[in-house]
Design an enzyme around this catalytic site. Sequence first.
Site, short mmCIF file in Angstrom:
data_model
loop_
_atom_site.label_atom_id
_atom_site.label_comp_id
_atom_site.label_asym_id
_atom_site.label_seq_id
_atom_site.Cartn_x
_atom_site.Cartn_y
_atom_site.Cartn_z
N HIS A 160 -1.82 -7.63 2.54
CA HIS A 160 -1.90 -8.19 3.92
C HIS A 160 -3.10 -7.49 4.64
CE1 HIS A 160 0.17 -4.81 6.56
NE2 HIS A 160 0.22 -4.38 5.49
N ASN A 197 -7.98 4.20 8.87
CA ASN A 197 -7.33 2.94 9.47
C ASN A 197 -7.38 2.63 10.86
OD1 ASN A 197 -5.30 4.94 8.49
ND2 ASN A 197 -3.99 3.83 9.91
N CYS A 202 1.99 2.29 13.15
CA CYS A 202 2.77 3.42 12.88
C CYS A 202 3.16 4.35 13.80
CB CYS A 202 2.71 4.07 11.56
SG CYS A 202 1.91 3.02 10.50
N THR A 255 11.69 -7.90 -11.12
CA THR A 255 11.12 -9.39 -11.36
C THR A 255 9.75 -9.42 -10.65
OG1 THR A 255 13.19 -10.07 -12.13
CG2 THR A 255 11.50 -11.89 -11.55
N GLY A 277 0.90 -1.27 -0.12
CA GLY A 277 0.22 -0.07 0.11
C GLY A 277 0.92 1.26 -0.04
N SER A 278 1.96 1.33 0.80
CA SER A 278 2.79 2.48 1.24
C SER A 278 3.34 2.85 -0.62
CB SER A 278 4.13 2.24 1.84
OG SER A 278 3.34 1.94 3.14
#
Length: 394
Positions: A200, A150, A323, A236, A69-70
């Site tokens: 996640h 969040n 965070c 990749t 997401g970041s």
Amino acid sequence: MIYADNAATTKMSDAAIETMTRLMKETFGNPSSLYSIGQTAKEVLEQAREDVAAVIGAQPREIIFTSGGSEADNQAILSAAVLGARNGKKHIVSTAFEHHAVLHTLEKLEKDGFEITLLDVHENGIVRPEEVRDAIREDTCLVTIMYANNEIGTIQPIREIGAICREKKVLFHTDAVQAIGHIPVNVEDDNIDMLSSSAHKFHGPKCVGFLYVKKGIWSENLINGGAQERGKRAGTENVPGIAAMATALKEAADNLQKNTEKLTAARNKLIAGLKAIPHSAINGDEHNRLPGNVNFCFEGIEGESLLLLLDDKGIEASSGSACTSGSLDPSHVLLAIGRVHDVAHGSLRLSIGETITDEDCDYIIKSVGEVVEYLRGFSPIWRDLVSGKKQFIL
Ligand SMILES: *Cc1c(COP(=O)(O)O)cnc(C)c1O
């Protein structure tokens, strides 16, 4: 143990683990290689892209796989900024309670001469569309507003905001990390130009996510190198992780209604139970919030002590976002909805998962009540409140 910190991360689903381990063993080829095992990996990758796109109503070519997401937030915002700067537009509209992946990217742009307007999210934790309209200027190049918060779980009027942005011809990005897999999201119906998501948070693996970029909108690379992801994100591809994300997302989408009903009932029960604790208050709108989010403030206590004692009782929760924990500053989200420092410090976020039971809810309510009472027993702030030296706020 009751894990109630699903907004921080979720346990991978069995199906996602199965997909991931199978591909790690069997399909280790590089999707850019021309021989069979490379081409098989390529097919897996493109199938995952189709599956992910289908869930959000996008076309496969509009999906860029990222490391989470970041990264998706950074890429979306920087793309709009580069595009804007080329046209002399250096103003961005966002909100005060975004995730740090958004806020810190905006701060960086501010140092580069961009002007940032952070909208108020009011006491209920919900942005008002008319205030988005009023904030948009001639030189606005982007509006970025999260789908669901969040910490307090409040769901934003994304469709209305998107419609305003379309009308004003301003790019609209939404950080939908907390929404995807948990509530219905459709990029067409919701008028979204760019959207960030992370596996996640919906029972997929960590370090995989995607950015949706509407066809025809140019995007800037953060990672330069090979021509993977149509030249938009070099490196990749994490084929097992990406395929496991698709598995988890399809599962979440298939079970959305069932999960929503179960979580909403458990959430409402928790809210009712915690409200009964004296001098407590729910953070954010009580009803317009994610099915699994409960967030409260309890006056006269420290959230950190509450968490440690709940952990002793086998309940894993959070006081804000992962965070902000570890720092002594109160949550910027709680400050944004008008909580004063003292009150914001006494916060608890329970982000419950689909396996929660009725007994779990009873145990949580009982445990939180006991711990809050115990902590108040030797809290100097509580003593001042009870003796009248300080005024109760809640
Ligand atoms: C978790 C989260 C992110 C960050 O996603 P990562 O995949 O951990 O980088 C961004 N925005 C919101 C709203 C989140 O909840």
